[in-house]
Scaffold this motif. Structure first.
Motif, PDB file in Angstrom:
ATOM      1  N   TYR A 110     -10.496   5.747  -3.345  1.00  0.00           N
ATOM      2  CA  TYR A 110     -10.065   4.563  -2.609  1.00  0.00           C
ATOM      3  C   TYR A 110      -8.731   4.751  -1.891  1.00  0.00           C
ATOM      4  O   TYR A 110      -8.345   3.912  -1.083  1.00  0.00           O
ATOM      5  CB  TYR A 110      -9.951   3.369  -3.561  1.00  0.00           C
ATOM      6  CG  TYR A 110     -11.218   3.099  -4.325  1.00  0.00           C
ATOM      7  CD1 TYR A 110     -12.315   2.520  -3.699  1.00  0.00           C
ATOM      8  CD2 TYR A 110     -11.327   3.424  -5.664  1.00  0.00           C
ATOM      9  CE1 TYR A 110     -13.489   2.276  -4.391  1.00  0.00           C
ATOM     10  CE2 TYR A 110     -12.504   3.191  -6.366  1.00  0.00           C
ATOM     11  CZ  TYR A 110     -13.575   2.613  -5.731  1.00  0.00           C
ATOM     12  OH  TYR A 110     -14.737   2.380  -6.416  1.00  0.00           O
ATOM     13  N   GLU A 188     -11.678   2.901   1.253  1.00  0.00           N
ATOM     14  CA  GLU A 188     -12.062   1.590   1.768  1.00  0.00           C
ATOM     15  C   GLU A 188     -11.374   0.453   1.021  1.00  0.00           C
ATOM     16  O   GLU A 188     -11.442  -0.687   1.454  1.00  0.00           O
ATOM     17  CB  GLU A 188     -13.580   1.424   1.645  1.00  0.00           C
ATOM     18  CG  GLU A 188     -14.088   1.507   0.219  1.00  0.00           C
ATOM     19  CD  GLU A 188     -15.595   1.440   0.134  1.00  0.00           C
ATOM     20  OE1 GLU A 188     -16.099   1.307  -0.993  1.00  0.00           O
ATOM     21  OE2 GLU A 188     -16.256   1.519   1.172  1.00  0.00           O
ATOM     22  N   ASN A 189     -10.720   0.735  -0.082  1.00  0.00           N
ATOM     23  CA  ASN A 189     -10.124  -0.329  -0.882  1.00  0.00           C
ATOM     24  C   ASN A 189      -8.805   0.159  -1.466  1.00  0.00           C
ATOM     25  O   ASN A 189      -8.746   0.621  -2.608  1.00  0.00           O
ATOM     26  CB  ASN A 189     -11.084  -0.757  -1.991  1.00  0.00           C
ATOM     27  CG  ASN A 189     -10.674  -2.070  -2.626  1.00  0.00           C
ATOM     28  OD1 ASN A 189      -9.499  -2.433  -2.639  1.00  0.00           O
ATOM     29  ND2 ASN A 189     -11.627  -2.795  -3.170  1.00  0.00           N
ATOM     30  N   THR A 191      -6.217  -1.593  -2.324  1.00  0.00           N
ATOM     31  CA  THR A 191      -5.735  -2.440  -3.422  1.00  0.00           C
ATOM     32  C   THR A 191      -6.301  -1.966  -4.752  1.00  0.00           C
ATOM     33  O   THR A 191      -5.570  -1.791  -5.737  1.00  0.00           O
ATOM     34  CB  THR A 191      -6.122  -3.907  -3.170  1.00  0.00           C
ATOM     35  OG1 THR A 191      -5.563  -4.329  -1.929  1.00  0.00           O
ATOM     36  CG2 THR A 191      -5.605  -4.793  -4.299  1.00  0.00           C
ATOM     37  N   LYS A 192      -7.615  -1.753  -4.787  1.00  0.00           N
ATOM     38  CA  LYS A 192      -8.253  -1.269  -6.010  1.00  0.00           C
ATOM     39  C   LYS A 192      -7.729   0.105  -6.392  1.00  0.00           C
ATOM     40  O   LYS A 192      -7.434   0.379  -7.561  1.00  0.00           O
ATOM     41  CB  LYS A 192      -9.765  -1.230  -5.818  1.00  0.00           C
ATOM     42  CG  LYS A 192     -10.546  -0.817  -7.051  1.00  0.00           C
ATOM     43  CD  LYS A 192     -12.038  -0.889  -6.784  1.00  0.00           C
ATOM     44  CE  LYS A 192     -12.842  -0.501  -8.028  1.00  0.00           C
ATOM     45  NZ  LYS A 192     -14.305  -0.579  -7.766  1.00  0.00           N
TER      46      LYS A 192
END
Length: 359
Positions: A110, A188-189, A191-192
């Motif tokens: 991520y 794609e993430n 934050t995660k």
């Protein structure tokens, strides 16, 4: 004769320099190997390898590599392994491998190798904060080294917050990348990925704290490393079964998936641990930790110039602030160690049991 004596003198001078800087060269090689691991692991994940499966196989391979050395070299010094010690090593494995590395490598799907390499600079600061809370570390705010520890910790944490929350504008790539790594829904993430990375750094710091207690009870580092590899591999297998329900995920194809896993197991979980133990014994933990920012620089350089990965101003600014904080903290710690060494030399009648071992 003059040329022979000159050559002998040059060889002698080279030997002295090599002996003086051997630890430095080894630490540079270690972080070069870690830099390669970031990108081989990323390529393997993009090729379909599950991070939890990779961590499982990696540490079983590392355990097999470490076992003969631990068995032979520590056969006469290895203490008896009680049930309580086994439970402690199990928890140590869970902190250092089962939780830390599974979250760490999962976050690579991520974020990016540059981000991960930057975040490891916070481990020293987090370990310092935990040591203060547990009263394993003394802090005197009335002298410069105490203030260096405080400001170093604050700078490091501020740098991390900037890296995780402020990407900023991207820096334009100079040319086409020399090597292309295909990406499938990667990064794609953020934050995660950031949450997973921060959580892994916290458990990693707790692992360093617990290590100090366990090593006092079971002073056999090679044996502990072997146990940790096998137990951590088993714990990772359980996590992998929970997170990945497809049996075909355990099959490694003969491409970057297989070679990356073998490299991680043999080199990073096997050989590098031996070298780190030697450097730690020869120069101390402060010396070993202070090379962590080298990975940040090497990964960022490789990602930008070789792979064509984007660099963000926020990441660069945060990394610089975090590294300044790290070196302030390490300066305070190194001064403390020098003071302890002077005090131990000033104490005259120490018995062998009272003397502290020196590397």
């Amino acid at each position: 004769m003059d040329s022979d004596s000159r050559a002998a003198h040059e060889m002698c001078a080279f030997g002295v320099i090599y002996k003086k800087f051997k630890s430095h060269v080894l630490m540079v090689l270690i972080h070069t190997c870690y830099t390669l691991l970031y990108f081989t692991a990323e390529a393997a994940f993009n090729n379909g390898l599950n991070p939890h499966v990779m961590v499982t196989y990696r540490h079983f391979i590392g355990g097999l590599v470490m076992f003969p050395f631990a068995y032979v070299l520590e056969r006469k010094v290895r203490p008896k392994l009680t049930l309580a010690l086994f439970a402690e090593i199990f928890v140590l494995s869970l902190l250092g491998i089962g939780l830390t590395l599974n979250m760490y490598f999962a976050s690579l799907k991520y974020t990016s190798p540059t981000f991960l390499a930057s975040m490891i600079n916070t481990i020293a600061s987090l370990t310092f904060v935990m040591a203060i809370i547990l009263r394993l570390e003394q802090l005197d705010v009335r002298n410069p080294r105490g203030l260096a520890k405080i400001f170093g910790t604050l700078f490091s944490l501020i740098g991390v917050m900037i890296m995780t929350s402020c990407k900023g504008p991207a820096i334009r790539n100079l040319d086409k990348p020399l090597i292309h790594i295909s990406r499938n829904n990667l990064h794609e993430n953020w934050t995660k990925g950031s949450i997973l990375t921060v959580a892994s750094c916290i458990t990693w710091s707790a692992w360093y704290i617990m290590q100090a207690f366990t090593m006092k009870k079971y002073p056999a580092p090679l044996s502990i490393t072997t146990w940790m590899n096998f137990l951590g591999g088993a714990q990772s297998a359980v996590i992998a079964v929970i997170m990945q329900h497809k049996p075909e995920a355990w099959l490694l194809t003969v491409n970057i998936q297989l070679w990356s896993t073998i490299y991680a197991g043999v080199v990073c979980s096997g050989i590098i641990i031996f070298v780190l133990l030697w450097c730690n014994k020869a120069k101390g933990p402060v010396f070993v930790t202070m090379f962590n920012p080298l990975s940040t620089i090497m990964v960022a350089f490789t990602a930008y110039f070789v792979l064509g990965e984007k660099l963000y101003m926020g990441s660069i600014l945060g990394a610089v602030i975090a590294m300044i904080g790290l070196y302030l903290l390490l300066w305070g710690k190194e001064t403390d160690q020098q003071q302890v060494g002077l005090k131990s030399r000033e104490q005259p009648n120490l018995t062998p049991e009272e003397e502290e071992p020196t590397p």
